[in-house]
Each structure stands twice: as C-alpha cells, then as structure tokens.
Design an enzyme around this catalytic site. Structure first.
Site, short mmCIF file in Angstrom:
data_model
loop_
_atom_site.label_atom_id
_atom_site.label_comp_id
_atom_site.label_asym_id
_atom_site.label_seq_id
_atom_site.Cartn_x
_atom_site.Cartn_y
_atom_site.Cartn_z
CB SER A 1 115.30 12.19 -39.83
OG SER A 1 113.95 11.96 -40.80
NE ARG B 1 112.92 19.94 -42.36
CZ ARG B 1 113.14 18.89 -42.08
NH1 ARG B 1 113.41 18.25 -41.10
NH2 ARG B 1 113.17 17.39 -43.47
NE ARG C 1 113.55 15.95 -36.00
CZ ARG C 1 113.49 15.41 -36.73
NH1 ARG C 1 112.61 14.31 -36.88
NH2 ARG C 1 114.02 15.92 -38.81
N PRO C 2 115.71 20.11 -32.74
CG PRO C 2 117.48 20.43 -31.81
CD PRO C 2 116.99 19.04 -32.33
NE ARG D 1 109.55 18.92 -40.72
CZ ARG D 1 110.02 19.87 -41.77
NH1 ARG D 1 109.63 20.80 -41.60
NH2 ARG D 1 109.61 18.96 -42.53
CE LYS E 1 114.60 14.34 -44.28
NZ LYS E 1 114.35 13.59 -42.88
CG ASP F 1 116.98 8.47 -41.20
OD1 ASP F 1 116.26 7.67 -42.48
OD2 ASP F 1 116.81 9.75 -41.01
#
EC number: 5.4.2.12
Length: 532
Positions: A63, A193, A262-263, A265, A343, A463
């Site tokens: 994603s 998250r 990856r930020p 989570r 999202k 995506d």
C-alpha cells in the site's frame, strides 16, 4: 485556472487481476458494474510490483509503495531496495547513527535491543535487515544484544514464524551465541495503527517490564508452536517475554533500534516508546505503566512521524517533489482526499511522497497543508478483524464523497476503498467476496453522479493485488499481497490507452493529461493516453 475535466482517482486497495477460480474473491464477487465499465471504457492491466514500483524484482507490491507511485509519476527506489543495498555493502557499519548507537551501548555497558517485524515479507521490514544490523553490532564488539521480535503472518504465510526464528537462532549460534530473543509479539499488538492502545500496551509492557502475571516463555520455538496449537496465526501471537533471559526487558541506558522501514504501522509503537505526551499515555491501557523513553536511546530506521520524538534516524527522508498533489496545489486548483481511518495516511502522506509532511513539519502524517487541499476522514469500524464487517466504511465514504461532488468545488478527488486489502488480510475468502461486492455498488453510485451528471472522469485502479488470490499453494488461506497486475480504467470513451509497459507510476501523468494540464518535468513516466 480551469481544468478540462475534473477527475476522481479511485484506489481500490488490494484489487488485483487473475484468472477466475476458487479463491479469487475479486472474480467471484459478481462485480457487474466493473465488468460493464470494462466493456464500455478504455482500460489496461498494469504493473504494481517489483521494479515497476522501485522494489527488488519479484517483490510483491504494497500500500505504501503503491500510493507513492500513483502520486509520483516516476519510479522511485523504495526503502526495501535501499536497505537491501546497505546489506550488500555492509552499510550498517558505516552509518553514522547506527555506529554512534553501538558506541553508546559500549560506553554505558548496556544492551542493544533490536525490535522489528521479523519476516521476509518485505512490506514493512525484512528480517535480513535486522540480521545484518545484528552482525554489524557483533563486529563492532557488542555482546549484549536482545531481539524483540514481532511476528508477521500477514505479509507472509500465516504460520511461518517458527521457521524464521529457527533461522535467527542459527545465526546467533554462528556468531558465538551472542544475542538472545527477549520477547515475541504478534503484529496485531505491536504494529497497531488505529489507536487500539490496549493492543500496543500488551506489546510495550512485554518489552519493558517483567511482571509475574505477564505471558512468558523459556523456549521461543515451543511458545510459537503452542500458539499454533491454540489456533493462533503469527499475526495474533500474544506478547510474551523470555523468562530464561536475565534482564530481558528494556532498561535505563539501553538502546533500541526499530528495524521497520515503513512508517504507518511503526508510528504508534515508536511514539509510545519515545513521547510521554502521545495520547496513548492518557489511555486506561497505560495507567500505572512506566514511560521508558527518557532513559534510553531510541533509533528509527526511517523517519516515522514527528510524534516519535527521538532525534535518531538512521536513514533520513529524501522527499519527492512535484507529486500530483503538490503540483495540483501549485496551480491553484482544489483537491480532496477521502478515506477511512485505516488508509487516510495513504491518500495523504504516501500519495504525496512524504513531501508535504516533511517540508511543512505537520504533527501527523495523515494531515495535509497543501494549499487548496481538504481531507474527509471516515472512521473505520471498531471490530477486532475486518472480516466481521467486510463492507468496512465504503458506504459512508461514498455518501460523503457524493455530498462533495454535488458542490462542484474540487478539480481532483483522491479516494481509497480499503476492503480488498484489509478484509483480504484476514484470509477469509467469503468475507472478502462480500467486501468486493460492496465496492462494485459504490463505484456505480459514484459513476452515475460524477461522470454522468457532472461531466467528470473516474480513473479506477489499485495500489497492489491481494483479494484475487485468497488461497495459497498449500490450499490454506492467503493473507499477503501479490505480484498480480491491477486495472487502470478511465471512464472517458473519447480516449485510447496505450498498453505499452502499463504501470501505476503512469497514473499521475495520465490524470494531468485528462485535466488538460502540462506534465511537470519531475514526472518521468508518460501519460498512457494515445495522441491522435
């Protein structure tokens, strides 16, 4: 400035294309309207994985990377590829922040904790990066190294943690038995998250305290096996500490490196670890829990968010410029981003390549400060897993979107429907089919209002793939992303799309072409519209 036509970019998160068959929730959802559009409008099958989105060859899309490339109009070398390169060249031994952290541990005669998602999924992290950092620390002379492992089961097969942990134990054995597994936690807890702070608390307390009533183990492999016997996948493994390791918990003067790149989570746990003003610390779940962040050195592999107050970032960001959102704003045009909670960062932070956030110092990645840009945030349903509510908030998103469309205010609307991805990740095929059906209905509602009544154009794409392969090669549930092609549908009968090397990085230039706008030089990918 006026645009030729307004555009809605509808991102169907996790909607891939494969041959119809058992386990293809996309094909089996009887998506009547999508089929109607494919027979009525130009469309192509596009690449959304591997080198087409700046990842290593054969690596499934995700994603974060997907949204970055949908907005960037160029192929950007992603974090996974950058860190893979660092592994190849022993770059962790020359990285200033990491080396200074190793020195800190030596000077304080303390422990180095390596925390991160330990799998080869390559979406949020890669186990090879943690192993390489471990080897760098050993080469530097550290002897007190502890692993706080987060198990996956979502970007991998459901039950593979035992295999990965055995590999780590062999690596430790090969390095003179330096290092110990201090704790294990499923990503459901350690990588939440959505502000489900009770989940984060379970993982945090496991890493920072050793209470009698906490889950514990003496053999990590046996603990994982027991979880399997109790019907749990890797994702849901209950946080537990290793009772056979002396001082397994994070203590004053220790250092912790969060190896996730990856930020989205990583933000919540990293913020809890470093920032006692973070909202979690006012939650009941953290009542009587000690804040350790002011006593340790915390290092993030990448920049996560300003709410992570540690100043130590191993690989600081290099934001993209003139992404679709930034460029639209620079022209004085109005845009809207709309998604549900799960999202919202994808249609803001990731879609803008981190640029707006890093340039303007926003408090949260999901915020936006671009001129003439607005956000509509719809709450995700409060359920344990989304197969319990496969429609998620798709209907509410559409309701709000149609309100906005009727105002005729926006030149560009970017929306995300999360169902194929988030329900697909549960591995529940029947629920995912239901989620896809809901999306088909919402797309028709949007089309009939925006395209037929407001002379707009919808660009419908994804995506990455996910929901089209719900059963893996063993016959079990598939919860992870895929390397499948994804659709790009343009609801304009007057154009023709090129099928030469179609890729999602070409979506932004194509949108600008539809709007009658010049494509900026930073967008090195061409529009897919064939000039006649």
């Amino acid at each position: 400035m006026n645009v030729k036509k307004p555009v809605i970019l509808a991102i169907l998160d996790g909607w891939g294309i494969e041959e119809a068959g058992v386990g293809n929730a996309v094909a089996n959802a009887d998506q009547k309207f999508v089929k109607e559009m494919m027979g009525m409008y130009p469309w192509v099958k596009a690449h959304a994985s591997g080198e087409w989105v700046g990842l290593p060859e054969g690596q499934m899309g995700n994603s974060e990377v997907g949204h970055i490339h949908l907005g960037a109009g160029r192929i950007n070398m992603e974090s996974l590829a950058k860190l893979n390169h660092e592994v190849k060249v022993d770059g962790f031994l020359t990285n200033e922040v990491l080396v200074d952290t190793f020195k800190y541990v030596k000077e304080h005669n303390s422990a180095l904790h390596l925390m991160g998602l330990f799998s080869d999924g390559g979406v949020h992290s890669h186990m090879n990066h943690m192993i390489s950092m471990y080897k760098a620390a050993v080469k530097f002379g550290l002897t007190n190294i502890k692993f706080d492992l987060i198990t996956d089961g979502r970007d991998t097969a459901p039950k593979v943690a035992e295999q990965y942990i055995n590999q780590l134990l062999q690596v430790i054995k090969d390095n003179n038995n330096i290092g110990e597994i201090a704790s294990i936690s499923g990503r459901y807890f350690a990588m939440d998250r959505d502000k489900r702070f009770e989940r984060s608390a379970a993982a945090y307390i496991t890493m920072t305290e050793r209470k009698v009533d906490q889950p514990k183990f003496t053999d990590p492999i046996e603990y994982v096996k027991a979880a399997y016997e109790n019907g749990l996948d890797d994702e849901m493994i209950v946080p537990a500490y290793n009772a056979s390791v002396v001082d397994s918990e994070l203590k004053a003067n220790d250092a912790m490196i969060f190896t996730n790149f990856r930020p989205d989570r990583a933000i919540q746990m990293a913020s809890i670890m470093t920032n006692n003003n973070y909202p979690a610390w006012n939650d009941e779940a953290f009542k009587d829990v000690e804040f350790i962040g002011d006593k340790i050195r915390f290092v993030s592999t990448m920049k996560y968010a300003d709410s992570v107050t540690s100043q130590f970032i191993a690989y600081p960001p290099t934001p993209l410029t003139n992404t679709l959102g930034e460029y639209i704003s620079s022209l004085g045009l109005k845009q809207l981003r709309i998604a549900e909670t799960e999202k919202i960062a994808h249609v803001t932070f990731f879609f803008d390549g981190g640029n707006d956030y890093f340039k303007n110092g926003l408090a949260k990645p999901e915020e936006i400060s671009l001129p003439h840009a607005s956000i509509d945030l719809i709450s995700s349903p409060k359920v344990a897993t989304y197969d319990l509510k496969p429609e998620m908030s798709a209907v509410e998103i559409t309701d709000k979107l149609l309100e906005e469309v009727k105002k005729d205010e926006f030149d560009l609307i970017v929306l995300n429907f999360a169902n194929c991805d988030m329900v697909g990740h549960t591995g529940n095929n029947d629920a995912t089919v239901k989620g896809v059906k809901v999306l088909d209905e919402q797309l028709k509602r949007i089309h009939d209002e925006f395209v037929l009544k407001h002379n707009g154009v919808m660009v419908i794409t994804a995506d990455h793939g996910n929901a089209e392969i719900m059963i893996d090669e063993t016959g079990g549930p598939n919860k992870k992303h895929t390397t499948s092609l994804v659709p790009i549908i343009v609801t304009d009968k007057t154009i023709e799309l090129s099928d030469f090397d179609p890729a999602i990085a070409k979506v932004a230039p194509t949108i600008l072409d539809i709007m009658g706008l010049e494509i900026p030089k930073e967008m090195t990918q061409p529009s897919m519209i064939i000039k006649k």
